[in-house]
Design an enzyme around this catalytic site. Structure first.
Site, mmCIF file in Angstrom:
data_model
loop_
_atom_site.group_PDB
_atom_site.id
_atom_site.type_symbol
_atom_site.label_atom_id
_atom_site.label_comp_id
_atom_site.label_asym_id
_atom_site.label_seq_id
_atom_site.Cartn_x
_atom_site.Cartn_y
_atom_site.Cartn_z
ATOM 1 N N THR A 61 59.687 60.407 -8.414
ATOM 2 C CA THR A 61 60.459 61.554 -7.935
ATOM 3 C C THR A 61 60.208 62.794 -8.789
ATOM 4 O O THR A 61 60.200 63.914 -8.288
ATOM 5 C CB THR A 61 61.955 61.171 -7.936
ATOM 6 O OG1 THR A 61 62.124 60.123 -6.968
ATOM 7 C CG2 THR A 61 62.841 62.329 -7.581
ATOM 8 N N PHE A 62 59.998 62.577 -10.080
ATOM 9 C CA PHE A 62 59.750 63.716 -10.976
ATOM 10 C C PHE A 62 58.539 64.539 -10.519
ATOM 11 O O PHE A 62 58.500 65.761 -10.703
ATOM 12 C CB PHE A 62 59.534 63.212 -12.414
ATOM 13 C CG PHE A 62 59.462 64.305 -13.435
ATOM 14 C CD1 PHE A 62 60.605 64.886 -13.951
ATOM 15 C CD2 PHE A 62 58.227 64.769 -13.888
ATOM 16 C CE1 PHE A 62 60.539 65.901 -14.892
ATOM 17 C CE2 PHE A 62 58.141 65.780 -14.830
ATOM 18 C CZ PHE A 62 59.302 66.355 -15.331
ATOM 19 N N CYS A 86 63.788 58.503 -4.581
ATOM 20 C CA CYS A 86 65.000 57.710 -4.799
ATOM 21 C C CYS A 86 65.113 57.429 -6.295
ATOM 22 O O CYS A 86 64.236 56.786 -6.877
ATOM 23 C CB CYS A 86 64.909 56.410 -4.018
ATOM 24 S SG CYS A 86 66.227 55.263 -4.417
ATOM 25 N N THR A 92 69.408 54.073 -19.304
ATOM 26 C CA THR A 92 69.151 55.234 -20.158
ATOM 27 C C THR A 92 69.481 56.528 -19.415
ATOM 28 O O THR A 92 69.881 56.505 -18.251
ATOM 29 C CB THR A 92 67.671 55.275 -20.596
ATOM 30 O OG1 THR A 92 66.893 55.595 -19.442
ATOM 31 C CG2 THR A 92 67.224 53.951 -21.167
ATOM 32 N N HIS A 94 67.381 58.678 -18.406
ATOM 33 C CA HIS A 94 66.252 59.113 -17.592
ATOM 34 C C HIS A 94 66.718 59.667 -16.247
ATOM 35 O O HIS A 94 66.225 60.683 -15.760
ATOM 36 C CB HIS A 94 65.316 57.921 -17.359
ATOM 37 C CG HIS A 94 63.875 58.278 -17.455
ATOM 38 N ND1 HIS A 94 63.123 58.106 -18.574
ATOM 39 C CD2 HIS A 94 63.043 58.828 -16.541
ATOM 40 C CE1 HIS A 94 61.892 58.515 -18.364
ATOM 41 N NE2 HIS A 94 61.811 58.967 -17.129
ATOM 42 N N PHE A 119 65.170 68.711 0.249
ATOM 43 C CA PHE A 119 65.563 67.773 -0.823
ATOM 44 C C PHE A 119 66.062 66.468 -0.200
ATOM 45 O O PHE A 119 67.250 66.282 0.031
ATOM 46 C CB PHE A 119 66.667 68.445 -1.651
ATOM 47 C CG PHE A 119 67.104 67.665 -2.863
ATOM 48 C CD1 PHE A 119 66.301 67.584 -3.988
ATOM 49 C CD2 PHE A 119 68.350 67.039 -2.895
ATOM 50 C CE1 PHE A 119 66.726 66.883 -5.116
ATOM 51 C CE2 PHE A 119 68.777 66.341 -4.017
ATOM 52 C CZ PHE A 119 67.958 66.256 -5.127
ATOM 53 N N ARG A 133 71.451 54.206 2.735
ATOM 54 C CA ARG A 133 71.016 55.555 3.157
ATOM 55 C C ARG A 133 69.542 55.611 3.546
ATOM 56 O O ARG A 133 68.997 56.681 3.768
ATOM 57 C CB ARG A 133 71.300 56.546 2.000
ATOM 58 C CG ARG A 133 72.795 56.756 1.807
ATOM 59 C CD ARG A 133 73.161 57.285 0.441
ATOM 60 N NE ARG A 133 74.600 57.510 0.348
ATOM 61 C CZ ARG A 133 75.505 56.547 0.106
ATOM 62 N NH1 ARG A 133 75.107 55.292 -0.068
ATOM 63 N NH2 ARG A 133 76.791 56.832 0.062
HETATM 64 C C1 DLZ Z 1 60.529 56.644 -15.226
HETATM 65 C C2 DLZ Z 1 61.324 56.567 -13.977
HETATM 66 C C3 DLZ Z 1 62.559 55.900 -13.963
HETATM 67 C C4 DLZ Z 1 63.151 55.259 -15.186
HETATM 68 N N1 DLZ Z 1 63.276 55.782 -12.833
HETATM 69 C C5 DLZ Z 1 62.795 56.332 -11.696
HETATM 70 C C6 DLZ Z 1 63.526 56.225 -10.486
HETATM 71 O O1 DLZ Z 1 64.601 55.608 -10.395
HETATM 72 N N2 DLZ Z 1 62.990 56.814 -9.380
HETATM 73 C C7 DLZ Z 1 61.785 57.497 -9.394
HETATM 74 O O2 DLZ Z 1 61.369 58.034 -8.350
HETATM 75 N N3 DLZ Z 1 61.081 57.589 -10.542
HETATM 76 C C8 DLZ Z 1 61.543 57.033 -11.672
HETATM 77 N N4 DLZ Z 1 60.827 57.134 -12.823
HETATM 78 C C9 DLZ Z 1 59.478 57.780 -12.778
HETATM 79 C C10 DLZ Z 1 59.519 59.314 -12.875
HETATM 80 O O3 DLZ Z 1 59.907 59.896 -11.648
HETATM 81 C C11 DLZ Z 1 58.109 59.849 -13.221
HETATM 82 O O4 DLZ Z 1 57.171 59.330 -12.321
HETATM 83 C C12 DLZ Z 1 57.680 59.510 -14.632
HETATM 84 O O5 DLZ Z 1 58.643 59.906 -15.591
HETATM 85 C C13 DLZ Z 1 56.311 60.177 -14.981
HETATM 86 O O6 DLZ Z 1 56.412 61.600 -14.907
#
Ligand code: DLZ
Length: 160
Positions: A61-62, A86, A92, A94, A119, A133
């Site tokens: 998602t990031f 999602c 943590t 994060h 979004f 969902r």
């Molecule tokens: C690292 C991470 C974690 C802990 N949880 C999720 C999550 O629940 N959903 C999701 O889409 N991505 C998660 N990520 C990965 C981050 O979105 C991202 O891909 C990494 O931090 C690398 O930039």
């Protein structure tokens, strides 16, 4: 009680998508959720006449913010981007960082390119909340993202 589940929608109230080119970017994390949302979004766009649907996957998602920004910068013909992800609360912090970055990031991309960037990111405490969902009892937020994109494309056309 007022109906809040957009997935039960009136198809006649959704703009025709024949003139629009829409990209859908979905995160690979939590694939049982994001695959269902992606499928819901693509099927809904097609049902409403969108002929050119660009599908891309990113690791998490990031990465959605960068992907939406890159697509809009290299493809001026894209009318809207739907971002699907999602994030599920873990042990943590994060979760907080990802949710904060992606919500602010997507909003910034929409403003920068003056295009709808939708979004469709679930931010859930549990997997069950996400399943509810992504085709479960609370509808499919990918479907809702597609409808929102079509409505915002029409809004944009009407502004021009
Ligand atoms: C690292 C991470 C974690 C802990 N949880 C999720 C999550 O629940 N959903 C999701 O889409 N991505 C998660 N990520 C990965 C981050 O979105 C991202 O891909 C990494 O931090 C690398 O930039």
């Amino acid at each position: 009680m007022k109906k809040t589940n957009l997935s039960d929608y009136d198809p006649a109230a959704v703009p025709d998508g024949a003139d629009y080119r829409i990209a859908v970017v979905a995160a690979e994390w939590n694939p049982e959720i994001t695959d269902a949302m992606l499928q819901g979004a693509v099927e809904t766009l097609a049902e409403h006449g969108v002929k050119d649907i660009i599908v891309k996957r990113v690791p998490g998602t990031f990465e959605l913010t960068y992907a939406a920004s890159k697509l809009l910068s290299v493809r001026e013909d894209i009318d809207a981007v739907i971002c699907i992800g999602c994030v599920i609360q873990g042990e943590t912090r994060h979760f907080e960082f990802i949710c904060q970055a992606v919500s602010q990031g997507i909003s910034n991309v929409a403003i920068k390119y003056e295009k709808p960037v939708i979004f469709s990111v679930l931010t859930c405490d549990t997997l069950q909340q996400a399943l509810d969902r992504a085709g479960g009892k609370h509808g499919n937020k990918g479907v809702e993202g597609a409808i929102t994109a079509l409505k915002m494309c029409k809004f944009t056309s009407e502004c021009e």
